[in-house]
Design a protein around this motif. Structure first.
Motif, PDB file in Angstrom:
ATOM      1  N   PHE A 218      44.534  39.918  36.520  1.00  0.00           N
ATOM      2  CA  PHE A 218      44.618  39.209  35.228  1.00  0.00           C
ATOM      3  C   PHE A 218      44.317  40.088  34.006  1.00  0.00           C
ATOM      4  O   PHE A 218      44.523  39.646  32.886  1.00  0.00           O
ATOM      5  N   LEU A 219      43.871  41.318  34.234  1.00  0.00           N
ATOM      6  CA  LEU A 219      43.622  42.189  33.069  1.00  0.00           C
ATOM      7  C   LEU A 219      44.829  43.066  32.715  1.00  0.00           C
ATOM      8  O   LEU A 219      44.849  43.711  31.666  1.00  0.00           O
ATOM      9  N   GLY A 251      35.584  47.577  39.559  1.00  0.00           N
ATOM     10  CA  GLY A 251      36.105  46.249  39.213  1.00  0.00           C
ATOM     11  C   GLY A 251      37.508  46.312  38.649  1.00  0.00           C
ATOM     12  O   GLY A 251      38.334  45.427  38.914  1.00  0.00           O
ATOM     13  N   PHE A 252      37.818  47.362  37.895  1.00  0.00           N
ATOM     14  CA  PHE A 252      39.152  47.423  37.285  1.00  0.00           C
ATOM     15  C   PHE A 252      40.246  47.543  38.338  1.00  0.00           C
ATOM     16  O   PHE A 252      41.382  47.138  38.129  1.00  0.00           O
ATOM     17  N   ALA A 253      39.887  48.114  39.510  1.00  0.00           N
ATOM     18  CA  ALA A 253      40.890  48.326  40.556  1.00  0.00           C
ATOM     19  C   ALA A 253      41.453  46.992  41.063  1.00  0.00           C
ATOM     20  O   ALA A 253      42.621  46.912  41.455  1.00  0.00           O
ATOM     21  N   ARG A 254      40.637  45.930  41.036  1.00  0.00           N
ATOM     22  CA  ARG A 254      41.124  44.600  41.455  1.00  0.00           C
ATOM     23  C   ARG A 254      42.264  44.140  40.565  1.00  0.00           C
ATOM     24  O   ARG A 254      43.055  43.284  40.926  1.00  0.00           O
ATOM     25  N   SER A 256      44.420  46.197  39.035  1.00  0.00           N
ATOM     26  CA  SER A 256      45.493  47.208  39.007  1.00  0.00           C
ATOM     27  C   SER A 256      45.707  47.813  37.631  1.00  0.00           C
ATOM     28  O   SER A 256      46.844  47.971  37.183  1.00  0.00           O
ATOM     29  N   VAL A 257      44.616  48.083  36.925  1.00  0.00           N
ATOM     30  CA  VAL A 257      44.750  48.786  35.646  1.00  0.00           C
ATOM     31  C   VAL A 257      44.051  50.141  35.764  1.00  0.00           C
ATOM     32  O   VAL A 257      43.103  50.296  36.540  1.00  0.00           O
ATOM     33  N   VAL A 258      44.547  51.089  35.005  1.00  0.00           N
ATOM     34  CA  VAL A 258      43.845  52.378  34.892  1.00  0.00           C
ATOM     35  C   VAL A 258      43.286  52.439  33.478  1.00  0.00           C
ATOM     36  O   VAL A 258      44.026  52.568  32.512  1.00  0.00           O
ATOM     37  N   PRO A 259      41.957  52.289  33.352  1.00  0.00           N
ATOM     38  CA  PRO A 259      41.369  52.262  32.008  1.00  0.00           C
ATOM     39  C   PRO A 259      41.472  53.623  31.325  1.00  0.00           C
ATOM     40  O   PRO A 259      41.668  54.644  31.982  1.00  0.00           O
TER      41      PRO A 259
END
Ligand code: PMP
Length: 437
Positions: A218-219, A251-254, A256-259
């Motif tokens: 959702f991000l 947490g970002f891996a859930r 699928s974003v690369v911050p």
């Protein structure tokens, strides 16, 4: 409250005054802890379902040995070459997507976020930040500005606070799309006020907002908006990081974003004060070109030894997988209880980060902070430690050390059920299932 406990509280207040924060109606005098258990001054034990600092377990022997050994060998500031420090940096960076190839070590999560804000300002030329409505990102002056939970309703002009991506209260449409649209609007609003957008800062499990984890991904839409509008996506991993969400270390891996920037803290040193910023080299270079940055204690040899022991322990003890397995078991048990207890409106989360939303009415979803407080205090009396989150304090925050076992979880589930029976006796015929987001 006993006389001796009252004396101990008064003693605390005499030194620390109004800045003192104590948990529970009957504050606890803790003496020692091991694994998932904490022991008070009377030797009574408590199952710790609250602490994400001693993330691999209280007093973990491997961390203890690593820190003690390094303390006896060398501890100094960070201007010398030292093998442990470089080994740690390489091990930590290897856990990130390839694009993230530089590390700055700090002593706290607040310092890490403070630095992330400055990097975003240097890289974008902007000053405007977007955060969620009840976010907490730390305690420096700049970070308090982007922590609406510290000063509710008083965001400074360069900050926009938007609702978290949640689907319990607002069940229409896709939470990720809604969140991305809110980011877009907030950027436009900043621009209308002549403020250039610098970045979106989010805790990827939305802890203080009330624990929002699903649906995974959702991000991603918001990250796309941030990129298109020239800002940085800053992922605050102080709470979800180091395996807690059970799917990956981050947490970002859930989602699928690369911050662009990742900030870390709390569990990083299992109690040894550590924080850090992981970032792409080009962004770091933008910042250091205009500002000299040095951190005396950040990433000192003892911190590096602690950090290395934490990463090794998570790996060797399979703690991310344990968070997935035991967290799933715990959430399922709590949902089962929700079938019998009306105040449980929702059970949600990921891995060993679970939120239980308590309501006084399932139809209107009216928050029930008084039930939350009663429940937390009764559980404390029975020897189980949890906390609360969310704008109304009605969302139970269950966040134990990652070594929690299924047996530990079952003990808690049974106590939780009993306490709810005391507070709000279940109707004879049972009730409809609690929401399962
Ligand atoms: N970010 C988040 C999401 C946090 O929860 C916290 C601390 N609770 C911080 C940053 C600040 O970390 P520290 O207290 O180590 O400064």
């Amino acid at each position: 409250m006993s006389t001796s406990l009252r004396d101990a509280v008064e003693r605390r207040l005499r030194s620390f005054g109004s800045a003192s924060v104590l948990f529970y109606q009957q504050p606890l005098r803790m003496e020692r802890a091991e694994g998932v258990w904490m022991y008070d001054a009377d030797g009574r034990r408590y199952l710790d379902l609250y602490n994400n600092v001693p993330s691999v377990g209280h007093s973990h022997p491997r961390v203890l040995a690593a820190v003690s050994k390094q303390l006896g060998r060398l501890n100094t500031h960070t201007r010398y070459l030292n093998d442990v420090v470089d080994q740690y940096a390489e091990r930590l960076l290897a856990t990130f997507p390839e694009a993230i190839d530089r590390l700055v070590l700090t002593c706290t999560g607040s310092e890490a976020n403070d630095l992330a804000l400055r990097i975003a300002q240097a890289a974008t030329g902007g000053t405007g930040f977007i955060v969620t409505e009840t976010a907490y990102h730390g305690n420096t002056a700049a970070v308090t500005d982007v922590s609406p939970s510290s000063r509710p309703g008083r965001a400074p002009p360069h900050v926009r606070a938007i609702p978290p991506p949640e689907s319990y209260r607002c069940s229409t449409g896709d939470p990720g799309e809604r969140f991305a649209a809110a980011v877009n609007e907030a950027i436009a609003d900043l621009e209308r006020d002549g403020i250039r957008f610098a970045g979106l800062l989010v805790d990827t499990i939305f802890s203080s907002d009330g624990v929002y984890a699903d649906p995974p991904g959702f991000l991603a839409a918001a990250a796309t908006v941030v990129k298109a509008r020239g800002g940085l996506f800053i992922s605050d991993e102080v709470q979800p990081g180091f395996g807690r969400t059970g799917a990956s270390l981050w947490g970002f891996a859930r989602h699928s974003v690369v911050p662009d920037v990742v900030t870390m803290g709390k569990p990083m040193g299992n109690g040894f004060p550590m924080g850090g910023v992981a970032i792409r080299a080009a962004l770091l270079d933008c910042f250091t070109a205009e500002t000299k940055y040095f951190n005396t204690f950040g990433g000192n040899p003892v911190a590096a030894a602690a950090g290395l022991a934490v990463i090794d322990t998570i790996h060797d003890e399979g703690l991310t997988e344990n968070a997935f397995r035991v967290g799933g078991h715990l959430a399922a048990g709590l949902r089962e209880i929700g079938n019998h207890h009306l105040p449980i409106g929702d059970v949600r989360g990921a891995g060993l980060y679970i939120g239980v939303e308590l309501v006084s009415d399932r139809e209107t979803k009216t928050p029930a902070p008084e039930i939350a407080s009663d429940l937390i205090n009764r559980l404390r009396q029975r020897g189980f430690l949890i906390g609360a989150a969310g704008p109304h304090g009605n969302i139970l925050k269950i966040r134990p050390p990652l070594c929690l076992t299924k047996d530990n979880a079952d003990l808690f589930i049974a106590a939780f059920d009993e306490v709810l029976r005391e507070i709000a006796p279940a109707p004879r015929s049972g009730v409809a299932a609690a929401s399962r987001h």
